[in-house]
Design a protein around this motif. Structure first.
Motif, PDB file in Angstrom:
ATOM      1  N   ALA A  40      77.600   8.689 115.172  1.00  0.00           N
ATOM      2  CA  ALA A  40      78.495   9.628 115.862  1.00  0.00           C
ATOM      3  C   ALA A  40      78.288  11.048 115.331  1.00  0.00           C
ATOM      4  O   ALA A  40      78.283  12.013 116.089  1.00  0.00           O
ATOM      5  N   ARG A  41      78.158  11.163 114.030  1.00  0.00           N
ATOM      6  CA  ARG A  41      77.921  12.458 113.381  1.00  0.00           C
ATOM      7  C   ARG A  41      76.939  12.238 112.240  1.00  0.00           C
ATOM      8  O   ARG A  41      77.010  11.203 111.559  1.00  0.00           O
ATOM      9  N   VAL A  42      76.086  13.204 111.994  1.00  0.00           N
ATOM     10  CA  VAL A  42      75.257  13.188 110.789  1.00  0.00           C
ATOM     11  C   VAL A  42      75.245  14.589 110.198  1.00  0.00           C
ATOM     12  O   VAL A  42      75.419  15.574 110.917  1.00  0.00           O
ATOM     13  N   VAL A  43      75.041  14.652 108.908  1.00  0.00           N
ATOM     14  CA  VAL A  43      74.699  15.924 108.275  1.00  0.00           C
ATOM     15  C   VAL A  43      73.431  15.667 107.477  1.00  0.00           C
ATOM     16  O   VAL A  43      73.329  14.664 106.741  1.00  0.00           O
ATOM     17  N   LEU A  44      72.464  16.547 107.654  1.00  0.00           N
ATOM     18  CA  LEU A  44      71.144  16.390 107.049  1.00  0.00           C
ATOM     19  C   LEU A  44      70.890  17.546 106.082  1.00  0.00           C
ATOM     20  O   LEU A  44      71.261  18.683 106.371  1.00  0.00           O
ATOM     21  N   ALA A  45      70.245  17.245 104.951  1.00  0.00           N
ATOM     22  CA  ALA A  45      69.775  18.287 104.037  1.00  0.00           C
ATOM     23  C   ALA A  45      68.257  18.304 104.115  1.00  0.00           C
ATOM     24  O   ALA A  45      67.607  17.261 103.930  1.00  0.00           O
ATOM     25  N   LEU A  46      67.702  19.469 104.397  1.00  0.00           N
ATOM     26  CA  LEU A  46      66.259  19.598 104.612  1.00  0.00           C
ATOM     27  C   LEU A  46      65.680  20.606 103.632  1.00  0.00           C
ATOM     28  O   LEU A  46      66.275  21.654 103.384  1.00  0.00           O
ATOM     29  N   ASP A  47      64.500  20.260 103.092  1.00  0.00           N
ATOM     30  CA  ASP A  47      63.758  21.191 102.242  1.00  0.00           C
ATOM     31  C   ASP A  47      62.399  21.396 102.891  1.00  0.00           C
ATOM     32  O   ASP A  47      61.572  20.479 102.898  1.00  0.00           O
ATOM     33  N   GLU A  48      62.180  22.554 103.442  1.00  0.00           N
ATOM     34  CA  GLU A  48      60.944  22.872 104.171  1.00  0.00           C
ATOM     35  C   GLU A  48      60.619  21.793 105.207  1.00  0.00           C
ATOM     36  O   GLU A  48      59.483  21.312 105.291  1.00  0.00           O
ATOM     37  N   TYR A  76      66.193  15.125  94.085  1.00  0.00           N
ATOM     38  CA  TYR A  76      67.102  16.191  94.530  1.00  0.00           C
ATOM     39  C   TYR A  76      68.545  15.934  94.103  1.00  0.00           C
ATOM     40  O   TYR A  76      69.429  16.728  94.419  1.00  0.00           O
ATOM     41  N   GLN A  77      68.800  14.828  93.400  1.00  0.00           N
ATOM     42  CA  GLN A  77      70.169  14.512  93.005  1.00  0.00           C
ATOM     43  C   GLN A  77      70.644  15.446  91.886  1.00  0.00           C
ATOM     44  O   GLN A  77      69.839  16.007  91.147  1.00  0.00           O
ATOM     45  N   ILE A  81      73.940  18.563  96.418  1.00  0.00           N
ATOM     46  CA  ILE A  81      73.593  18.286  97.822  1.00  0.00           C
ATOM     47  C   ILE A  81      74.500  17.187  98.398  1.00  0.00           C
ATOM     48  O   ILE A  81      75.022  17.312  99.518  1.00  0.00           O
ATOM     49  N   GLY A  82      74.724  16.117  97.641  1.00  0.00           N
ATOM     50  CA  GLY A  82      75.592  15.044  98.120  1.00  0.00           C
ATOM     51  C   GLY A  82      77.003  15.546  98.397  1.00  0.00           C
ATOM     52  O   GLY A  82      77.634  15.173  99.386  1.00  0.00           O
ATOM     53  N   THR A  83      77.488  16.404  97.520  1.00  0.00           N
ATOM     54  CA  THR A  83      78.822  16.995  97.710  1.00  0.00           C
ATOM     55  C   THR A  83      78.862  17.822  98.985  1.00  0.00           C
ATOM     56  O   THR A  83      79.801  17.706  99.784  1.00  0.00           O
TER      57      THR A  83
END
Ligand SMILES: CC(C)(COP(=O)(O)OP(=O)(O)OC[C@H]1O[C@@H](n2cnc3c(N)ncnc32)[C@H](O)[C@@H]1OP(=O)(O)O)[C@@H](O)C(=O)NCCC(=O)NCCS
Length: 133
Positions: A40-48, A76-77, A81-83
């Protein structure tokens, strides 16, 4: 620089490798793309352009949502980023009555810091189905 997005459509299999660390029967990158597309929803963290973290929600869109998956690549932890992923998702779900997460005991303080509270739950896991194939 880490960029946050809510659109998984541009991602390719090569950009979403390295997740499901420690899972005995992990989903393949194709399957990760599929579950991102169907959430339904996602949030993504992208590096390049590479996916380095994600969080998903499934929801009825009326009262309730469940957060089944949150993962940040090991390298990346510990950088917040998780927060940030979870904070953004909780903001997206702020109109809903119920937002639930099941997690290991060790991760409870992580979610409590974000305003969720400890509860009791029950689960079923069918490991033969874990890869989503
Ligand atoms: C849980 C997870 C997403 C956190 O991502 P992250 O980017 O490392 O988190 P942050 O950098 O925002 O950490 C925020 C705080 O939570 C704590 N924390 C993070 N992961 C934790 C864990 N697995 N257990 C206990 N505490 C944890 C950190 O110590 C940090 O606290 P600090 O700032 O006082 O040091 C990441 O550890 C991960 O992908 N773990 C494997 C998958 C998993 O357990 N997902 C949760 C499923 S419910």
């Amino acid at each position: 620089m880490i960029v946050y997005s809510s659109d998984p459509a541009p991602l390719t299999c090569e950009q979403v490798e390295g997740f499901f660390v420690g899972w005995p029967n992990p989903p393949r990158p194709e399957t990760l793309l599929r579950l991102l597309a169907h959430s339904a929803r996602v949030v993504l963290a992208l590096d390049e352009g590479r996916l380095v973290g994600f969080v998903t929600a499934i929801s009825d869109g009326v009262l309730s949502a469940y957060i089944p998956l949150l993962e940040v690549l090991p390298a990346y932890q510990g950088r917040g980023i998780g927060t940030e992923l979870t904070r953004r998702l909780l903001d997206d779900l702020s109109t809903l009555y119920m937002v639930d997460v099941m997690c290991d005991e060790a991760v409870v303080p992580f979610y409590e810091r974000l305003g969720l509270r400890r509860a009791t739950g029950v689960i079923r896991r069918t490991y033969a189905r874990q890869s989503g194939e």
